[in-house]
Design a protein around this motif. Structure first.
Motif, PDB file in Angstrom:
ATOM      1  N   LEU A 139       0.830  -1.211   0.000  1.00 15.31           N
ATOM      2  CA  LEU A 139       0.000   0.000   0.000  1.00 15.31           C
ATOM      3  C   LEU A 139       0.863   1.260   0.000  1.00 15.31           C
ATOM      4  N   ILE A 140       1.929   1.237   0.777  1.00 18.80           N
ATOM      5  CA  ILE A 140       2.820   2.401   0.853  1.00 18.80           C
ATOM      6  C   ILE A 140       3.522   2.632  -0.480  1.00 18.80           C
ATOM      7  N   VAL A 141       4.008   1.568  -1.098  1.00 18.11           N
ATOM      8  CA  VAL A 141       4.681   1.708  -2.394  1.00 18.11           C
ATOM      9  C   VAL A 141       3.691   2.192  -3.458  1.00 18.11           C
ATOM     10  N   THR A 142       2.466   1.765  -3.363  1.00 18.97           N
ATOM     11  CA  THR A 142       1.441   2.230  -4.303  1.00 18.97           C
ATOM     12  C   THR A 142       1.239   3.735  -4.179  1.00 18.97           C
ATOM     13  N   VAL A 143       1.221   4.240  -2.942  1.00 18.66           N
ATOM     14  CA  VAL A 143       1.105   5.683  -2.723  1.00 18.66           C
ATOM     15  C   VAL A 143       2.303   6.397  -3.333  1.00 18.66           C
ATOM     16  N   LEU A 144       3.502   5.864  -3.095  1.00 13.71           N
ATOM     17  CA  LEU A 144       4.710   6.452  -3.674  1.00 13.71           C
ATOM     18  C   LEU A 144       4.621   6.481  -5.196  1.00 13.71           C
ATOM     19  N   TYR A 145       4.147   5.397  -5.783  1.00 11.62           N
ATOM     20  CA  TYR A 145       4.045   5.315  -7.242  1.00 11.62           C
ATOM     21  C   TYR A 145       3.170   6.442  -7.798  1.00 11.62           C
ATOM     22  N   PHE A 146       2.022   6.642  -7.198  1.00 14.93           N
ATOM     23  CA  PHE A 146       1.117   7.684  -7.704  1.00 14.93           C
ATOM     24  C   PHE A 146       1.667   9.084  -7.458  1.00 14.93           C
ATOM     25  N   LEU A 147       2.354   9.281  -6.342  1.00 11.03           N
ATOM     26  CA  LEU A 147       2.956  10.585  -6.084  1.00 11.03           C
ATOM     27  C   LEU A 147       4.104  10.877  -7.047  1.00 11.03           C
ATOM     28  N   LEU A 148       4.924   9.853  -7.296  1.00 11.55           N
ATOM     29  CA  LEU A 148       6.120  10.040  -8.115  1.00 11.55           C
ATOM     30  C   LEU A 148       5.819  10.020  -9.607  1.00 11.55           C
ATOM     31  N   PHE A 149       5.035   9.054 -10.031  1.00  9.54           N
ATOM     32  CA  PHE A 149       4.844   8.851 -11.472  1.00  9.54           C
ATOM     33  C   PHE A 149       3.599   9.543 -12.022  1.00  9.54           C
ATOM     34  N   LYS A 150       2.604   9.756 -11.189  1.00 12.17           N
ATOM     35  CA  LYS A 150       1.395  10.404 -11.672  1.00 12.17           C
ATOM     36  C   LYS A 150       1.391  11.904 -11.376  1.00 12.17           C
ATOM     37  N   THR A 151       1.844  12.277 -10.182  1.00 15.89           N
ATOM     38  CA  THR A 151       1.863  13.692  -9.808  1.00 15.89           C
ATOM     39  C   THR A 151       3.078  14.410 -10.390  1.00 15.89           C
ATOM     40  N   LEU A 152       4.255  13.792 -10.277  1.00 15.92           N
ATOM     41  CA  LEU A 152       5.489  14.418 -10.764  1.00 15.92           C
ATOM     42  C   LEU A 152       5.854  13.997 -12.180  1.00 15.92           C
ATOM     43  N   ASN A 153       5.050  13.120 -12.785  1.00 14.24           N
ATOM     44  CA  ASN A 153       5.296  12.643 -14.157  1.00 14.24           C
ATOM     45  C   ASN A 153       6.705  12.074 -14.332  1.00 14.24           C
ATOM     46  N   PHE A 154       7.136  11.285 -13.361  1.00 15.33           N
ATOM     47  CA  PHE A 154       8.464  10.683 -13.405  1.00 15.33           C
ATOM     48  C   PHE A 154       8.501   9.595 -14.475  1.00 15.33           C
ATOM     49  N   SER A 155       9.661   9.377 -15.041  1.00 16.48           N
ATOM     50  CA  SER A 155       9.800   8.417 -16.141  1.00 16.48           C
ATOM     51  C   SER A 155       9.644   6.977 -15.656  1.00 16.48           C
ATOM     52  N   THR A 156       8.976   6.169 -16.474  1.00 13.57           N
ATOM     53  CA  THR A 156       8.834   4.736 -16.178  1.00 13.57           C
ATOM     54  C   THR A 156       9.829   3.910 -16.996  1.00 13.57           C
ATOM     55  N   GLU A 157      10.863   4.562 -17.485  1.00 10.08           N
ATOM     56  CA  GLU A 157      11.888   3.850 -18.254  1.00 10.08           C
ATOM     57  C   GLU A 157      12.882   3.162 -17.326  1.00 10.08           C
TER      58      GLU A 157
END
Length: 359
Positions: A139-157
């Motif tokens: 659950l915690i990693v899922t929150v991090l994922y949305f904050l990092l990759f969805k909010t900050l548009n971090f690369s998924t490469e």
């Protein structure tokens, strides 16, 4: 905090310019975290002894470990406290990566705190259930994922060591990948934390490697020269990693053999997870496998032991897992196991850094 307080005074005196330099704040942050833990740990140890909050040694572990029963545990609480205060003092607090790394450190540390507290309360090695811990971690990693990759548009490469242009974009599957990295690094460090000083030195080695990596990928000239992705916010993570190293030294002062305190799950889960999160934010996830070779070896030994035990209906691949217990049962003194694992860890760290030029 100090960055905003003192750098603004650079118009008054040029000496305050030093606060803008990452390297200066790395050194100051490391020293701060060391001394915070150095001075805070003794009263914590006395408090834990007074309350009789000590380590619960597993019945199935090596018999000579029984002497460690009752040694104060949960020292990781002070380590995380020292890290948090140092980060707030020396990092740029407008940097989102700093807050995300702190979020992972504190949230995974809280899971470990619950686990340790339940073990102490029940007076037996019975804390949170494995599936409960795993669910909370996911659950915690899922929150991090949305904050990092969805909010900050971090690369998924994904980038691979030793190759200049080997890049794969895995999109939404990065959520699963990030779970493997962070949850894996957290639990691998937890498994390694079985002997006095064993886990903390490899942790410092990995933190040292990522302090260099964060500094490099956060500098556009260095990143382009070494064919690495330039990540604007990553430079402050070099300070975060330096603070982790200083905290590790402070804890080692009391955790070296014979240990006066153990870090407990509050420390191992939180610290291990922070390394995984930093590896993601610097886009150097696969280097964690190399730099953290000791953690990988410890985790693999448990997986292999359990798998072999089930396949052979009761036979064992190692005398005991994690693998540091195997060498103990072979007759190696605890100090010899620990120091030799430290040596391997340093070699792994150097190998990880060598990939910066071997591309």
């Amino acid at each position: 905090m100090f960055y905003y307080l003192f750098y603004s005074l650079s118009d008054i005196s040029i000496i305050f310019n030093v606060f803008k330099y990452i390297t200066f704040r790395m050194i100051c942050g490391a020293i701060t975290s060391f001394f915070l833990i150095y001075f805070l740990m003794p009263p914590f140890i006395r408090f834990m002894r007074k309350k009789q909050f000590g380590q619960i040694v597993r019945e199935e572990g090596p018999s000579h470990h029984k002497i460690k029963t009752g040694t104060p545990t949960m020292g990781g609480f002070i380590v995380i406290l020292g890290i948090t205060v140092s980060v707030l003092l020396w990092c740029k607090l407008t940097n989102p990566f700093v807050w995300l790394a702190l979020f992972i450190l504190l949230s995974f540390g809280f899971i470990g705190f619950l686990d340790d507290f339940l073990k102490i309360k029940r007076k037996k090695n019975l804390g949170l259930r494995a599936r409960e811990k795993l669910l909370l971690q996911v659950l915690i990693v899922t929150v991090l994922y949305f904050l990092l990759f969805k909010t900050l548009n971090f690369s998924t490469e994904l980038m691979f060591p030793f190759f200049k242009k080997a890049i794969i974009n895995i999109g939404i599957f990065y959520l699963i990948f990030s779970m493997l990295v962070i949850v894996g690094s957290s639990n691998a460090m937890n498994l390694t934390d079985g002997l006095d000083g064993l886990a903390i030195v490899p942790f410092m080695v990995v933190a040292g490697v990522y302090s260099i990596l964060a500094y490099v990928v956060g500098n556009i000239k260095f990143a382009n020269y070494l064919y690495l992705p330039f990540i604007p916010y990553a430079g402050e993570l070099a300070i975060f990693c330096a603070i982790l190293m200083g905290a590790g030294l402070g804890f080692l002062w009391y955790n070296c053999h014979p240990a006066e305190v153990f870090m407990g799950d509050v420390g191992s889960l939180g610290l291990g997870a922070s390394l995984g999160a930093i590896s993601i934010m610097t886009k150097q996830e696969f280097l964690l496998v190399i730099a953290g070779g000791i953690f990988v070896m410890e985790a693999l030994s448990v997986i292999l032991q359990v798998g072999y035990f089930k396949l052979t209906h009761g036979k064992r691949l190692f005398k005991m897992a994690p693998i540091h217990h195997h060498f103990e049962l072979k007759g190696w003194p605890e100090n010899k196991v620990v120091v030799r694992f430290w040596i391997i860890s340093i070699i792994c760290g150097l190998l990880a850094l060598s990939t910066l030029k071997i591309r």
